[in-house]
Design an enzyme around this catalytic site. Structure first.
Site, PDB file in Angstrom:
ATOM      1  N   LYS A  22      27.364  35.505  31.903  1.00  0.00           N
ATOM      2  CA  LYS A  22      28.616  35.747  31.178  1.00  0.00           C
ATOM      3  C   LYS A  22      28.965  34.534  30.309  1.00  0.00           C
ATOM      4  O   LYS A  22      29.268  34.680  29.125  1.00  0.00           O
ATOM      5  CB  LYS A  22      29.753  35.997  32.177  1.00  0.00           C
ATOM      6  CG  LYS A  22      31.126  35.982  31.547  1.00  0.00           C
ATOM      7  CD  LYS A  22      32.226  36.277  32.539  1.00  0.00           C
ATOM      8  CE  LYS A  22      32.735  35.071  33.287  1.00  0.00           C
ATOM      9  NZ  LYS A  22      33.538  34.121  32.525  1.00  0.00           N
ATOM     10  N   ASN A  23      28.909  33.357  30.915  1.00  0.00           N
ATOM     11  CA  ASN A  23      29.366  32.179  30.167  1.00  0.00           C
ATOM     12  C   ASN A  23      28.401  31.780  29.057  1.00  0.00           C
ATOM     13  O   ASN A  23      28.762  31.012  28.171  1.00  0.00           O
ATOM     14  CB  ASN A  23      29.612  31.000  31.118  1.00  0.00           C
ATOM     15  CG  ASN A  23      30.863  31.218  31.960  1.00  0.00           C
ATOM     16  OD1 ASN A  23      31.605  32.167  31.733  1.00  0.00           O
ATOM     17  ND2 ASN A  23      31.085  30.348  32.932  1.00  0.00           N
ATOM     18  N   CYS A 116      42.289  34.355  33.069  1.00  0.00           N
ATOM     19  CA  CYS A 116      42.572  34.156  34.484  1.00  0.00           C
ATOM     20  C   CYS A 116      43.578  33.024  34.638  1.00  0.00           C
ATOM     21  O   CYS A 116      43.462  31.989  33.993  1.00  0.00           O
ATOM     22  CB  CYS A 116      41.308  33.730  35.232  1.00  0.00           C
ATOM     23  SG  CYS A 116      40.233  35.050  35.711  1.00  0.00           S
ATOM     24  N   ARG A 121      44.867  24.959  31.736  1.00  0.00           N
ATOM     25  CA  ARG A 121      43.774  25.188  30.793  1.00  0.00           C
ATOM     26  C   ARG A 121      44.165  24.907  29.347  1.00  0.00           C
ATOM     27  O   ARG A 121      44.206  25.816  28.504  1.00  0.00           O
ATOM     28  CB  ARG A 121      43.235  26.615  30.935  1.00  0.00           C
ATOM     29  CG  ARG A 121      42.871  26.951  32.360  1.00  0.00           C
ATOM     30  CD  ARG A 121      42.086  28.219  32.466  1.00  0.00           C
ATOM     31  NE  ARG A 121      40.660  27.961  32.403  1.00  0.00           N
ATOM     32  CZ  ARG A 121      39.746  28.894  32.579  1.00  0.00           C
ATOM     33  NH1 ARG A 121      40.097  30.129  32.787  1.00  0.00           N
ATOM     34  NH2 ARG A 121      38.472  28.591  32.516  1.00  0.00           N
ATOM     35  N   ASP A 305      33.122  27.228  39.589  1.00  0.00           N
ATOM     36  CA  ASP A 305      33.064  28.694  39.655  1.00  0.00           C
ATOM     37  C   ASP A 305      32.526  29.228  40.984  1.00  0.00           C
ATOM     38  O   ASP A 305      32.733  30.391  41.306  1.00  0.00           O
ATOM     39  CB  ASP A 305      32.202  29.248  38.505  1.00  0.00           C
ATOM     40  CG  ASP A 305      32.952  29.217  37.189  1.00  0.00           C
ATOM     41  OD1 ASP A 305      34.145  28.882  37.196  1.00  0.00           O
ATOM     42  OD2 ASP A 305      32.339  29.532  36.154  1.00  0.00           O
ATOM     43  N   ARG A 397      35.168  41.453  35.482  1.00  0.00           N
ATOM     44  CA  ARG A 397      35.061  40.547  34.319  1.00  0.00           C
ATOM     45  C   ARG A 397      33.726  39.828  34.314  1.00  0.00           C
ATOM     46  O   ARG A 397      33.214  39.487  33.240  1.00  0.00           O
ATOM     47  CB  ARG A 397      36.162  39.483  34.358  1.00  0.00           C
ATOM     48  CG  ARG A 397      37.552  39.997  34.218  1.00  0.00           C
ATOM     49  CD  ARG A 397      38.506  38.833  34.146  1.00  0.00           C
ATOM     50  NE  ARG A 397      38.425  38.243  32.823  1.00  0.00           N
ATOM     51  CZ  ARG A 397      39.467  37.920  32.088  1.00  0.00           C
ATOM     52  NH1 ARG A 397      40.685  38.100  32.558  1.00  0.00           N
ATOM     53  NH2 ARG A 397      39.308  37.412  30.897  1.00  0.00           N
TER      54      ARG A 397
HETATM   55  C1  UD1 Z   1      34.129  27.182  31.189  1.00  0.00           C
HETATM   56  C2  UD1 Z   1      33.724  28.453  31.894  1.00  0.00           C
HETATM   57  C3  UD1 Z   1      34.400  28.565  33.249  1.00  0.00           C
HETATM   58  C4  UD1 Z   1      34.132  27.310  34.076  1.00  0.00           C
HETATM   59  C5  UD1 Z   1      34.482  26.056  33.284  1.00  0.00           C
HETATM   60  C6  UD1 Z   1      34.100  24.761  33.998  1.00  0.00           C
HETATM   61  C7  UD1 Z   1      33.296  29.986  30.078  1.00  0.00           C
HETATM   62  C8  UD1 Z   1      33.689  31.225  29.370  1.00  0.00           C
HETATM   63  N1  UD1 Z   1      34.079  29.581  31.078  1.00  0.00           N
HETATM   64  O1  UD1 Z   1      35.542  27.261  30.986  1.00  0.00           O
HETATM   65  O2  UD1 Z   1      33.873  29.706  33.926  1.00  0.00           O
HETATM   66  O3  UD1 Z   1      34.922  27.344  35.244  1.00  0.00           O
HETATM   67  O4  UD1 Z   1      33.797  26.071  32.011  1.00  0.00           O
HETATM   68  O5  UD1 Z   1      32.757  24.770  34.296  1.00  0.00           O
HETATM   69  O6  UD1 Z   1      32.270  29.406  29.794  1.00  0.00           O
HETATM   70  N2  UD1 Z   1      40.421  20.792  29.389  1.00  0.00           N
HETATM   71  C9  UD1 Z   1      41.395  20.057  28.757  1.00  0.00           C
HETATM   72  N3  UD1 Z   1      41.516  20.211  27.395  1.00  0.00           N
HETATM   73  C10 UD1 Z   1      40.726  21.022  26.682  1.00  0.00           C
HETATM   74  C11 UD1 Z   1      39.735  21.760  27.329  1.00  0.00           C
HETATM   75  C12 UD1 Z   1      39.600  21.622  28.703  1.00  0.00           C
HETATM   76  O7  UD1 Z   1      42.140  19.299  29.386  1.00  0.00           O
HETATM   77  O8  UD1 Z   1      40.899  21.110  25.445  1.00  0.00           O
HETATM   78  C13 UD1 Z   1      40.283  20.680  30.862  1.00  0.00           C
HETATM   79  C14 UD1 Z   1      40.636  21.997  31.551  1.00  0.00           C
HETATM   80  O9  UD1 Z   1      42.012  22.111  31.776  1.00  0.00           O
HETATM   81  C15 UD1 Z   1      39.865  21.867  32.839  1.00  0.00           C
HETATM   82  C16 UD1 Z   1      38.611  21.109  32.417  1.00  0.00           C
HETATM   83  O10 UD1 Z   1      38.929  20.472  31.188  1.00  0.00           O
HETATM   84  O11 UD1 Z   1      40.589  21.081  33.748  1.00  0.00           O
HETATM   85  C17 UD1 Z   1      37.381  21.983  32.281  1.00  0.00           C
HETATM   86  O12 UD1 Z   1      37.572  22.911  31.272  1.00  0.00           O
HETATM   87  P1  UD1 Z   1      36.374  23.464  30.372  1.00  0.00           P
HETATM   88  O13 UD1 Z   1      35.101  22.765  30.728  1.00  0.00           O
HETATM   89  O14 UD1 Z   1      36.824  23.410  28.968  1.00  0.00           O
HETATM   90  O15 UD1 Z   1      36.289  24.955  30.857  1.00  0.00           O
HETATM   91  P2  UD1 Z   1      36.258  26.261  29.981  1.00  0.00           P
HETATM   92  O16 UD1 Z   1      35.396  26.058  28.790  1.00  0.00           O
HETATM   93  O17 UD1 Z   1      37.641  26.756  29.811  1.00  0.00           O
END
Ligand code: UD1
Length: 417
Positions: A22-23, A116, A121, A305, A397
């Site tokens: 998915k990711n 979710c 986030r 995850d 999902r």
């Molecule tokens: C992706 C995955 C999700 C997984 C996560 C961490 C997808 C669709 N989803 O989510 O399943 O759990 O990686 O492996 O690929 N953060 C900030 N600012 C930002 C962006 C992120 O502070 O601009 C923080 C988030 O709040 C969180 C951490 O960074 O605490 C990790 O987020 P991120 O790696 O960006 O996860 P996603 O890309 O949302």
């Protein structure tokens, strides 16, 4: 709302196929809009998140149709640069379209992302990086308005190796003149898959999978064919299901190289895991050993995850296990439901302590989110009697027809609308 009804106490025995990731597929589908030809995405999982991404593609004016396991996306007639509120609200990861839409149109408008509810986030890292690439960003009425004033390559250092921010920068920068670098980039296998797909489209990306990615801008990208990598989180969830039931499972097409941290935890619990002719095989031990402390980390660390499915399994280990959730601050919502089933779990902020082994009993519970729902399925297999899991649209999902997978291995599971 749909629910699963699972009878506990059966052993999971059999062989399944690894579904596509998915990711990996979500950012790859976003990338397709940067070409003006046809893209063939093989091993595309049939998931609710994929269906919603297809809605976004269609809303932008693309054609997207399944032909068996292959999703064909043709972006030749793409016309829009806006993702409306109702689509963004349904899926936070639609933020990944931002970089791709800007690359294609020089502008984008999207509402603040939904998805979710597993913490705040934020998307500050995405936006700061796009600004460095010459994009002017304003926010008003819950919408983000982006206009690329000029194309400037940049040296971007991420304060945290965010998966989504790394992907958005790769997408935006591959059609930005000059050389862009990302330091402290996320190293997840899904980033590598996106890099591979973009390079097939004609992009020039080096270092995906390391903490420094270099992107040399090109003027045009072409339609490409690509096979999505196996979903390491889904594979590990089914390994946990097998362990919870005391069974034996073979997964065809899994890639253990991407699953190091997860397999190591299962082995520490006492599982025997080996590869046999392109299958990943797990044999459960008679008794599960406790696993000490697990801390979620960016890849190659232990993935956030799989924290909840493995916590469900930890209730079956002898002794105490500690989980420290370092990535998302609100990812313990499954614990209350596990406690309803008889688990002994105490949480304090980002730490959860699980005391095992608990004799779980079937109960009526509700999936709090995607992986939390999967955790309840793991627990249900170990429980005595019937478990009903509500809200399984969350599970849909990310898991392709979980009921078919489990019932093909001897588990008694039904879906009820
Ligand atoms: C992706 C995955 C999700 C997984 C996560 C961490 C997808 C669709 N989803 O989510 O399943 O759990 O990686 O492996 O690929 N953060 C900030 N600012 C930002 C962006 C992120 O502070 O601009 C923080 C988030 O709040 C969180 C951490 O960074 O605490 C990790 O987020 P991120 O790696 O960006 O996860 P996603 O890309 O949302």
């Amino acid at each position: 709302m749909s629910r699963f009804i699972i009878e506990g106490g059966r052993k999971m025995e059999g062989e399944i196929n690894a579904q596509g990731s998915k990711n990996a597929v979500l950012p790859i589908l976003a990338a397709t809009i940067m070409s003006d030809g046809k893209n063939m995405i093989y091993n595309c999982p049939r998931l609710r998140d994929v269906d919603m991404t297809i809605e976004v593609l269609k809303n932008l004016g693309c054609r997207a149709d399944f032909d068996g396991g292959c999703l064909e996306v043709d972006a030749s007639d793409i016309s829009g640069y806006t993702i409306p509120d109702e689509l963004m609200r349904q899926m936070r990861s639609s933020i990944i379209f931002l970089g791709a839409i800007i690359a294609r149109f020089g502008r984008a408008e999207i509402s603040m992302p939904g998805g979710c509810e597993i913490g705040i986030r934020p998307i500050d890292l995405h936006l700061a990086a796009l600004e460095k690439l010459g994009v002017d960003i304003t926010e008003s009425h819950g919408f983000i308005h982006c206009v690329r004033k000029k194309q400037i390559p940049a040296d971007i250092h991420l304060d945290f190796p965010s998966v989504g921010a790394t992907e958005n920068i790769m997408l935006a920068a591959c059609m930005t003149d000059g050389i862009t670098t990302i330091d402290n980039a996320a190293r997840e296998p899904e980033i590598v898959d996106l890099g591979r797909f973009l390079n097939r489209m004609g992009a020039k990306i080096k270092g995906a999978g390391t903490d420094r990615i270099t992107i040399s801008g090109v003027h045009k990208l072409y339609g490409a064919a690509h096979t999505i990598i196996p979903d390491r989180i889904v594979c590990a969830t089914y390994l946990a299901c097998a362990m919870a039931s005391g069974g034996t499972l073979a997964i065809k097409g899994a890639n253990p190289k991407d699953m190091g941290a997860m397999l190591s935890v299962l082995r520490n619990m006492g599982a025997e895991i080996y590869e046999d002719r392109k299958k990943l095989v797990i044999l459960s031990p008679k008794k599960l050993k406790s696993i000490g402390t697990i801390k979620t980390m960016p890849y190659p660390g232990f993935p956030t995850d799989i924290q909840s499915p493995f916590m469900a399994l930890a209730t079956q280990c002898d002794g105490s296990s500690v989980f420290v959730e370092n990535i998302f601050e609100n990812r313990f919502r499954h614990t209350e439901e596990l406690v309803r089933m008889g688990a002994d779990i105490k949480t304090d902020g980002r730490v959860a302590v699980v005391i095992g082994k608990s004799a779980l009993t079937g109960a009526r519970v509700a999936a709090p989110d995607l992986r939390g729902g999967a955790a309840l399925a793991v627990a249900a297999l170990a429980a005595e009697g019937r478990t009903e899991i509500d809200n399984i649209t969350y599970v849909d999902r990310g898991y392709e027809a979980m009921e078919n997978v489990l019932s093909s291995c001897g588990i008694e599971i039904k879906r009820r609308e």
